[in-house]
Design a protein around this motif. Structure first.
Motif, short mmCIF file in Angstrom:
data_model
loop_
_atom_site.label_atom_id
_atom_site.label_comp_id
_atom_site.label_asym_id
_atom_site.label_seq_id
_atom_site.Cartn_x
_atom_site.Cartn_y
_atom_site.Cartn_z
N MET A 1 -16.31 -23.93 -37.73
CA MET A 1 -16.28 -24.15 -36.45
C MET A 1 -17.16 -23.00 -36.00
O MET A 1 -17.24 -21.78 -36.37
N SER A 2 -18.06 -23.24 -34.96
CA SER A 2 -19.05 -22.14 -34.46
C SER A 2 -18.50 -21.28 -33.46
O SER A 2 -17.51 -21.65 -32.63
N THR A 3 -18.91 -19.98 -33.75
CA THR A 3 -18.61 -19.02 -32.71
C THR A 3 -19.25 -19.19 -31.43
O THR A 3 -20.57 -19.45 -31.66
N ALA A 4 -18.55 -19.00 -30.25
CA ALA A 4 -19.40 -19.10 -29.15
C ALA A 4 -20.65 -18.02 -29.15
O ALA A 4 -20.39 -16.87 -29.41
N GLN A 5 -21.70 -18.40 -28.70
CA GLN A 5 -22.77 -17.51 -28.44
C GLN A 5 -22.75 -16.60 -27.27
O GLN A 5 -22.72 -15.18 -27.21
N LEU A 6 -21.89 -17.06 -26.23
CA LEU A 6 -21.37 -16.37 -25.18
C LEU A 6 -20.22 -16.85 -24.44
O LEU A 6 -20.19 -18.23 -24.50
N SER A 7 -19.45 -16.11 -23.91
CA SER A 7 -18.13 -16.60 -23.05
C SER A 7 -18.01 -15.81 -22.00
O SER A 7 -18.21 -14.58 -22.01
N LEU A 8 -17.42 -16.29 -20.93
CA LEU A 8 -16.80 -15.64 -19.63
C LEU A 8 -15.59 -16.08 -19.56
O LEU A 8 -15.32 -17.14 -19.52
N GLN A 9 -14.67 -15.05 -19.48
CA GLN A 9 -13.28 -15.30 -18.77
C GLN A 9 -12.86 -14.63 -17.62
O GLN A 9 -13.10 -13.47 -17.46
N ASN A 10 -12.55 -15.37 -16.79
CA ASN A 10 -12.15 -14.91 -15.54
C ASN A 10 -13.13 -13.71 -14.72
O ASN A 10 -12.73 -12.83 -14.28
N VAL A 11 -14.35 -14.06 -14.90
CA VAL A 11 -15.40 -13.21 -14.38
C VAL A 11 -15.54 -13.46 -12.81
O VAL A 11 -15.93 -14.51 -12.53
N THR A 12 -15.49 -12.20 -12.14
CA THR A 12 -15.88 -12.28 -10.76
C THR A 12 -17.05 -11.30 -10.41
O THR A 12 -16.97 -10.15 -10.91
N ARG A 13 -17.92 -11.59 -9.38
CA ARG A 13 -19.04 -10.83 -9.23
C ARG A 13 -19.30 -10.75 -7.68
O ARG A 13 -19.29 -11.85 -7.04
N ARG A 14 -19.09 -9.68 -6.91
CA ARG A 14 -19.05 -9.44 -5.66
C ARG A 14 -19.98 -8.49 -5.14
O ARG A 14 -20.36 -7.57 -5.73
N TYR A 15 -20.80 -8.90 -3.89
CA TYR A 15 -21.69 -7.65 -3.24
C TYR A 15 -21.01 -7.56 -1.71
O TYR A 15 -21.00 -8.33 -0.98
N ASP A 16 -20.33 -6.32 -1.89
CA ASP A 16 -19.71 -5.96 -0.50
C ASP A 16 -18.51 -7.01 -0.35
O ASP A 16 -17.91 -6.92 -1.23
N ASP A 17 -18.42 -7.57 0.97
CA ASP A 17 -17.28 -8.56 1.11
C ASP A 17 -17.63 -9.76 0.50
O ASP A 17 -16.76 -10.80 0.75
N HIS A 18 -18.94 -10.44 0.17
CA HIS A 18 -19.33 -11.50 -0.50
C HIS A 18 -18.98 -11.81 -1.81
O HIS A 18 -19.57 -11.20 -2.54
N VAL A 19 -18.22 -12.78 -2.22
CA VAL A 19 -17.88 -13.10 -3.40
C VAL A 19 -19.01 -14.03 -3.89
O VAL A 19 -18.87 -15.26 -3.49
N VAL A 20 -19.91 -13.75 -4.81
CA VAL A 20 -20.72 -14.77 -5.40
C VAL A 20 -20.22 -15.58 -6.49
O VAL A 20 -20.37 -16.81 -6.52
N LEU A 21 -19.59 -15.19 -7.56
CA LEU A 21 -18.74 -15.64 -8.43
C LEU A 21 -17.32 -15.32 -8.40
O LEU A 21 -17.29 -14.28 -8.44
N ASP A 22 -16.71 -16.49 -8.62
CA ASP A 22 -15.10 -16.04 -8.46
C ASP A 22 -14.11 -16.87 -9.58
O ASP A 22 -14.13 -17.87 -9.63
N ASP A 23 -13.66 -15.72 -10.49
CA ASP A 23 -12.89 -16.25 -11.43
C ASP A 23 -13.64 -17.27 -12.39
O ASP A 23 -12.85 -18.44 -12.67
N VAL A 24 -14.72 -17.03 -12.89
CA VAL A 24 -15.45 -18.00 -13.66
C VAL A 24 -15.26 -17.78 -15.17
O VAL A 24 -15.22 -16.57 -15.71
N SER A 25 -15.00 -19.14 -15.66
CA SER A 25 -14.77 -19.04 -17.18
C SER A 25 -15.56 -20.36 -17.88
O SER A 25 -15.54 -21.11 -17.30
N PHE A 26 -16.31 -20.00 -18.82
CA PHE A 26 -16.90 -21.24 -19.66
C PHE A 26 -17.71 -20.33 -20.79
O PHE A 26 -17.72 -19.18 -21.29
N SER A 27 -17.91 -21.11 -21.74
CA SER A 27 -18.56 -20.69 -22.94
C SER A 27 -19.64 -21.47 -23.57
O SER A 27 -19.91 -22.74 -23.08
#
Length: 318
Positions: A1-27
């Motif tokens: 079984m292949s190991t994920a090259q990259l994975s995001l788990q519940n990633v959030t990125r905001r700038y000031d009050d603007h949420v650009v990425l909200d609770d993002v998960s994928f691999s």
């Protein structure tokens, strides 16, 4: 079984009050070629910068496993006009240059060692050489020339300053050097913007032959169809993963549109039915007299003094 090259788990990125990425998960698995699509300002570049380590998430966990190195092509070359072409190449090949410097340092350090110390130093040196050879480091500069030729900049002098190049030429130089680094994980932000059809064709062929993992932000639908195996759609703070390449993404979007149209048709039909039912009920209510004529109502009823005897007299008189 292949190991994920990259994975995001519940990633959030905001700038000031603007949420650009909200609770993002994928691999993403090793060897996948993923296209990142979405409207302007949706967060595509932010996502790529997070994966490249140029930015950090506010919340969540981002893991990148790339012992063979990562290469990141930004939309602009972060060097001053007086910097040379060679400086741009060295910047793109920075991890290979750093590994090469470590090899030279380790090689020089072998002098005077004996016994176990020499054995350990030789083992460490051999590991670095193996890693460098796995990245084909000795051919890196030749690959830059090959890529420059394929992208329409053959014979570009290494001592030429960036200020003497057009914006498109600087973009192609950065792309050529990034491709030449031959990383395990390749991250490209709008690589086709300044390319003619011939150069785009060369890039498509190069990426299809690439054994490593590729993530590319682009609006070029033909490029996506010819290169990508996976689509990451960025929108409303979320990232949705679609398999089966760009055609699979289009099929999924078409199915989603049909579902939404059917939901709208069902809602419209239900609304019409409820409006008809409401109109019918209104008509029935309007047909009911609001009150009886006053002359037909005994005064006792009106005043609340209605008795059995009065009711009998009313009946007999009637």
């Amino acid at each position: 079984m292949s190991t994920a090259q990259l994975s995001l788990q519940n990633v959030t990125r905001r700038y000031d009050d603007h949420v650009v990425l909200d609770d993002v998960s994928f691999s993403i698995k090793p060897g996948e070629k993923a296209g990142i699509v979405g409207d302007n300002g949706a967060g595509k570049t932010t996502l790529l910068r997070l994966i490249a380590g140029q930015d950090r998430p506010d919340n969540g966990e981002l893991t990148v496993v790339a012992p063979g190195g990562s290469g990141y092509l930004a939309q602009s070359l972060a060097l001053p006009p007086e910097a040379t072409v060679q400086a741009a190449v060295d910047m793109a090949l920075a991890d290979l240059r750093e590994l090469e410097a470590r090899m030279h340092h380790a090689e020089a350090g072998l002098t005077g060692l004996t016994g176990a110390a020499l054995t350990a130093a030789l083992d460490a040196y051999a590991q670095m050489v193996a890693q460098y050879e796995a990245r084909a480091g000795y051919e890196a500069d030749a690959r830059v020339d090959i890529a420059l030729h394929g992208l329409g900049l053959p014979g570009l002098a290494r001592d030429r300053t960036l200020g003497t190049l057009s914006g498109g030429e600087r973009s192609r130089l950065a792309l050529a050097a990034t491709l030449a680094s031959q990383p395990e994980l390749l991250l490209l932000d709008e690589p086709t913007n300044d390319l003619d059809d011939q150069a785009v064709g060369w890039l498509e062929a190069h990426l299809r032959a690439q054994r490593g993992t590729v993530l590319v932000v682009t609006h070029d639908r033909v490029f996506l169809e010819r290169v990508t195996t996976t689509i990451l759609e960025v929108g409303e703070g979320k990232v949705t993963r679609h398999g089966d390449g760009y055609n699979g993404y289009l099929a999924a979007k078409a199915a989603e549109r049909r579902r939404r149209l059917q939901e709208y048709a069902d809602w419209s039909a239900e609304l019409a039915r409820n409006q008809k039912l409401a109109a019918t009920n209104v008509a029935r209510l309007e047909a009911i007299p609001r009150k009886l004529p006053a002359a037909s109502v005994p005064a006792a009823v009106v005043t609340g003094r209605w008795s059995v005897s009065a009711m009998r007299r009313s009946v007999s008189n009637g």
